[in-house]
Scaffold this motif. Structure first.
Motif, PDB file in Angstrom:
ATOM      1  N   SER A 189      10.940  -0.271  15.261  1.00 17.04           N
ATOM      2  CA  SER A 189       9.517   0.215  15.816  1.00 17.04           C
ATOM      3  C   SER A 189       8.996  -1.320  16.188  1.00 17.04           C
ATOM      4  N   ILE A 190       7.906  -0.983  17.015  1.00 17.91           N
ATOM      5  CA  ILE A 190       6.816  -2.239  17.278  1.00 17.91           C
ATOM      6  C   ILE A 190       5.650  -1.693  17.301  1.00 17.91           C
ATOM      7  N   ASN A 191       4.661  -2.532  16.613  1.00 19.46           N
ATOM      8  CA  ASN A 191       3.157  -2.061  16.231  1.00 19.46           C
ATOM      9  C   ASN A 191       2.396  -3.373  16.790  1.00 19.46           C
ATOM     10  N   THR A 192       1.281  -2.776  17.385  1.00 19.60           N
ATOM     11  CA  THR A 192       0.275  -3.960  17.960  1.00 19.60           C
ATOM     12  C   THR A 192      -0.911  -3.444  16.917  1.00 19.60           C
ATOM     13  N   GLY A 193      -1.306  -4.243  15.848  1.00 18.93           N
ATOM     14  CA  GLY A 193      -2.314  -3.577  14.938  1.00 18.93           C
ATOM     15  C   GLY A 193      -1.528  -2.727  14.221  1.00 18.93           C
ATOM     16  N   GLU A 194      -2.272  -1.466  14.062  1.00 20.98           N
ATOM     17  CA  GLU A 194      -1.689  -0.044  13.425  1.00 20.98           C
ATOM     18  C   GLU A 194      -1.311   1.004  14.412  1.00 20.98           C
ATOM     19  N   SER A 197       4.198  -6.866  15.549  1.00 23.82           N
ATOM     20  CA  SER A 197       4.965  -6.830  14.301  1.00 23.82           C
ATOM     21  C   SER A 197       5.885  -5.705  14.708  1.00 23.82           C
ATOM     22  N   MET A 198       7.265  -6.204  14.532  1.00 20.78           N
ATOM     23  CA  MET A 198       8.311  -5.384  14.662  1.00 20.78           C
ATOM     24  C   MET A 198       9.197  -5.072  13.661  1.00 20.78           C
ATOM     25  N   THR A 199       9.810  -3.946  13.305  1.00 24.16           N
ATOM     26  CA  THR A 199      10.929  -3.480  12.251  1.00 24.16           C
ATOM     27  C   THR A 199      12.209  -3.540  12.807  1.00 24.16           C
ATOM     28  N   LEU A 200      13.046  -3.830  11.878  1.00 28.26           N
ATOM     29  CA  LEU A 200      14.656  -3.546  12.411  1.00 28.26           C
ATOM     30  C   LEU A 200      15.172  -2.342  11.611  1.00 28.26           C
ATOM     31  N   GLU A 201      16.518  -1.936  12.029  1.00 27.15           N
ATOM     32  CA  GLU A 201      17.136  -0.930  11.374  1.00 27.15           C
ATOM     33  C   GLU A 201      17.841  -1.398  10.208  1.00 27.15           C
ATOM     34  N   ASP A 202      18.321  -2.730  10.134  1.00 26.57           N
ATOM     35  CA  ASP A 202      18.811  -3.325   9.189  1.00 26.57           C
ATOM     36  C   ASP A 202      17.978  -4.259   8.195  1.00 26.57           C
ATOM     37  N   ASP A 203      18.371  -4.506   7.059  1.00 27.98           N
ATOM     38  CA  ASP A 203      17.760  -5.148   6.316  1.00 27.98           C
ATOM     39  C   ASP A 203      18.270  -6.662   6.195  1.00 27.98           C
ATOM     40  N   ILE A 204      17.723  -7.352   7.080  1.00 26.45           N
ATOM     41  CA  ILE A 204      18.231  -8.917   7.184  1.00 26.45           C
ATOM     42  C   ILE A 204      17.157  -9.762   6.651  1.00 26.45           C
ATOM     43  N   ASP A 205      17.685 -10.820   6.086  1.00 25.97           N
ATOM     44  CA  ASP A 205      16.914 -12.076   5.565  1.00 25.97           C
ATOM     45  C   ASP A 205      16.116 -12.656   6.818  1.00 25.97           C
ATOM     46  N   ILE A 206      15.160 -12.615   7.088  1.00 24.74           N
ATOM     47  CA  ILE A 206      14.319 -13.240   8.069  1.00 24.74           C
ATOM     48  C   ILE A 206      13.019 -13.954   7.765  1.00 24.74           C
ATOM     49  N   SER A 207      13.024 -15.088   8.052  1.00 22.17           N
ATOM     50  CA  SER A 207      11.662 -15.823   7.532  1.00 22.17           C
ATOM     51  C   SER A 207      10.817 -16.432   8.774  1.00 22.17           C
ATOM     52  N   SER A 233       0.830  -1.018  -0.006  1.00 21.56           N
ATOM     53  CA  SER A 233       0.019  -0.109  -0.087  1.00 21.56           C
ATOM     54  C   SER A 233       0.851   1.287   0.074  1.00 21.56           C
ATOM     55  N   GLU A 234       0.249   2.298  -0.358  1.00 14.72           N
ATOM     56  CA  GLU A 234       1.218   3.607  -0.443  1.00 14.72           C
ATOM     57  C   GLU A 234       1.532   4.153   0.877  1.00 14.72           C
ATOM     58  N   LYS A 235       0.670   3.882   1.963  1.00 14.98           N
ATOM     59  CA  LYS A 235       1.154   4.342   3.132  1.00 14.98           C
ATOM     60  C   LYS A 235       2.489   3.546   3.777  1.00 14.98           C
ATOM     61  N   TYR A 236       2.293   2.278   3.385  1.00 14.17           N
ATOM     62  CA  TYR A 236       3.424   1.257   4.068  1.00 14.17           C
ATOM     63  C   TYR A 236       4.358   0.503   2.736  1.00 14.17           C
ATOM     64  N   ARG A 237       4.711   1.471   1.915  1.00 15.19           N
ATOM     65  CA  ARG A 237       5.352   0.831   0.751  1.00 15.19           C
ATOM     66  C   ARG A 237       6.711   0.299   1.254  1.00 15.19           C
ATOM     67  N   ASP A 238       7.669   0.731   2.098  1.00 15.84           N
ATOM     68  CA  ASP A 238       8.734   0.226   2.330  1.00 15.84           C
ATOM     69  C   ASP A 238       8.682  -0.514   3.738  1.00 15.84           C
ATOM     70  N   TYR A 239       7.514  -0.815   4.162  1.00 10.94           N
ATOM     71  CA  TYR A 239       7.466  -1.523   5.501  1.00 10.94           C
ATOM     72  C   TYR A 239       7.653  -2.915   5.204  1.00 10.94           C
ATOM     73  N   ARG A 240       8.525  -3.325   6.202  1.00 12.84           N
ATOM     74  CA  ARG A 240       8.878  -4.975   6.252  1.00 12.84           C
ATOM     75  C   ARG A 240       8.937  -5.399   7.725  1.00 12.84           C
ATOM     76  N   GLY A 241       7.803  -5.824   8.217  1.00 12.99           N
ATOM     77  CA  GLY A 241       7.717  -6.124   9.522  1.00 12.99           C
ATOM     78  C   GLY A 241       7.786  -7.588   9.908  1.00 12.99           C
ATOM     79  N   TYR A 242       8.071  -8.039  10.889  1.00  9.61           N
ATOM     80  CA  TYR A 242       8.024  -9.396  11.407  1.00  9.61           C
ATOM     81  C   TYR A 242       7.006  -9.614  12.604  1.00  9.61           C
ATOM     82  N   ALA A 243       6.021 -10.471  12.377  1.00  9.15           N
ATOM     83  CA  ALA A 243       4.799 -10.457  13.214  1.00  9.15           C
ATOM     84  C   ALA A 243       4.915 -12.028  13.912  1.00  9.15           C
ATOM     85  N   GLY A 244       4.363 -11.895  15.069  1.00 10.72           N
ATOM     86  CA  GLY A 244       4.447 -13.309  15.765  1.00 10.72           C
ATOM     87  C   GLY A 244       3.838 -12.945  17.128  1.00 10.72           C
ATOM     88  N   ARG A 245       3.977 -13.802  18.063  1.00 10.57           N
ATOM     89  CA  ARG A 245       3.512 -13.577  19.416  1.00 10.57           C
ATOM     90  C   ARG A 245       4.791 -13.712  20.279  1.00 10.57           C
TER      91      ARG A 245
END
Length: 419
Positions: free
Chosen positions: A274-279, A292-302, A237-249
């Motif tokens: 960043s740390i998000n719960t929902g939006e 969901s959280m984002t990290l400062e570095d672009d790491i291959d995470i799955s 989406s336009e709002k989250y174009r570069d967003y790469r978040g890692y989601a879980g519990r």
């Protein structure tokens, strides 16, 4: 960090011999705390009168299966949800029969507390010890011993004290830290939701009061930060174009923006951006929140990777010992391959060796018997194809537990606690 006990979800399980009154007790809890819908009440009232019972048969509120209603026994784990102004609850009503050990393991695996019912007439019997041992094995932090059917022993204080002493004598071998005793009559409602006039000698709280005030915040491991990644979020989406978040519990611990973290198994380091719960963006998150959280570095995470604190990491291991409960009708095949599921990670694995089986009536270790039949509990050595990020179950119930799945049938065949 303070986590408020009010409005927290408390999971508890019930255990006891057949006819000790577990389903009646849960029915009484639901009925007296006004947690039953009118249509449920009408249905159960109709079934009760059809069976010729005087009044409402409270046990029918939890006995959902046809066989159970016909035989008057519980043969599956029945989950019930109810809420009071102080707390939310999930109850796992588990079977009392010896052949249903697996159901008790299933129902108790996520519980904060176990209600162990003891018939006041019969006292502590083999099955009381067996259920308490399983509760201890599963590291359930709180044990509430409900001495039921006190009305059938004239609400005798001496009988209650006798059973308390008997239970304390054998429970000294268990690993449960918090054990409480309460005299009740599930059928008549004494000390379940309302205080009983028949036990003026008892100065403790009612069962509901104990469940509402049980301190469970400290049950969560807040020290070891473990975040198993379930999925990677890439919204287009336009709002989250570069967003790469890692989601879980979050399995355990606390995460804050700016924390230095490591990604396992790769070992790459980064910081939390960043740390998000929902939006909603938040500054910190803790177990058992879904985020969901984002990290400062672009790491291959799955999926299956784990984000942990840089200075506090689990032990990556391919071979480890597990206390395993065999759940399947088919016995375990020696050195057969299974799918092992650990947090969000799936690998292939095999049971290398059965170290010993436990006789759960006497707690004795039986060596030299390598076959695992349904309901057997055994210490086994497991080897997986790749390293898993494990903790000991006693330190962390989430990262210390595994299940085994038959890769042909996709059935869950065993559940285990890492030693």
């Amino acid at each position: 960090m303070e986590i408020n006990d009010n409005n927290q979800l408390l999971r508890f399980t019930t255990a006891g011999s057949v006819d000790d009154g577990k389903s009646t007790l849960i029915g009484r809890l639901l009925y007296d705390s006004k947690s039953i819908f009118e249509d449920q009440l009408e249905s159960v009232t109709a079934t009760s009168s059809k069976k010729g019972h005087e009044g409402v048969d409270l046990a029918l509120f939890t006995d959902g299966l046809k066989d159970e209603r016909e035989q008057g026994i519980t043969i599956d784990v029945a989950y019930r949800y109810f809420t009071t102004p102080k707390r939310k609850f999930i109850i796992a009503d588990t079977p009392g029969h010896i052949q249903y050990t697996r159901n008790m393991v299933t129902g108790a695996s996520t519980a904060n507390a176990a209600l162990v019912l003891v018939d006041a007439r019969h006292g502590v019997i083999e099955q009381t010890k067996r259920h308490s041992f399983i509760a201890s094995l599963l590291n359930i932090p709180h044990l509430i011993v409900c001495v039921n059917k006190m009305d059938l022993v004239d609400f005798s204080e001496d009988r209650f004290n006798e059973i308390t002493r008997e239970f304390e004598q054998f429970s000294s071998k268990l690993l449960v830290k918090d054990i409480r005793f309460i005299p009740i009559s599930a059928l008549l409602g004494d000390n379940v939701v309302n205080r009983s006039e028949n036990t003026s000698w008892y100065d403790g709280g009612t069962l509901l009061n104990i469940l509402e005030t049980l301190h469970i915040s400290s049950d969560i491991n807040k020290i070891d930060a473990r975040f198993p990644v379930q999925t990677v979020l890439r919204p287009q989406s336009e709002k989250y174009r570069d967003y790469r978040g890692y989601a879980g519990r979050i399995a355990s611990g606390i995460y804050r923006i700016g924390d230095e973290v490591s990604v396992l198994p790769s070992g790459f380091n980064s910081k939390i951006k960043s740390i998000n719960t929902g939006e909603i963006e938040i500054e910190e998150a803790f177990a058992p929140m879904s985020i969901s959280m984002t990290l400062e570095d672009d790491i291959d995470i799955s999926r299956g990777n784990m984000i942990v604190k840089k200075n506090n990491q689990p032990e990556p291991s391919q071979e480890f010992d597990v206390m395993l409960c065999w759940l399947n009708n088919e016995s375990a095949k020696p050195r057969a391959k299974y799918i092992i599921q650990h947090t969000s990670n799936e690998e292939r694995a095999m049971i290398k060796e059965v170290v010993y089986k436990i006789d759960i009536n006497s707690y004795e270790r039986q060596k030299g018997n390598s076959t695992l039949e349904m309901n057997d509990i055994a210490r086994v050595k497991i080897r997986s194809t790749h390293r898993l990020m494990i903790d000991a179950y006693r330190d962390n119930r989430n990262t210390g537990s595994i299940i085994l799945i038959d890769e042909n049938t996709n059935e869950t065949v065993a559940a285990g606690m890492i030693v």
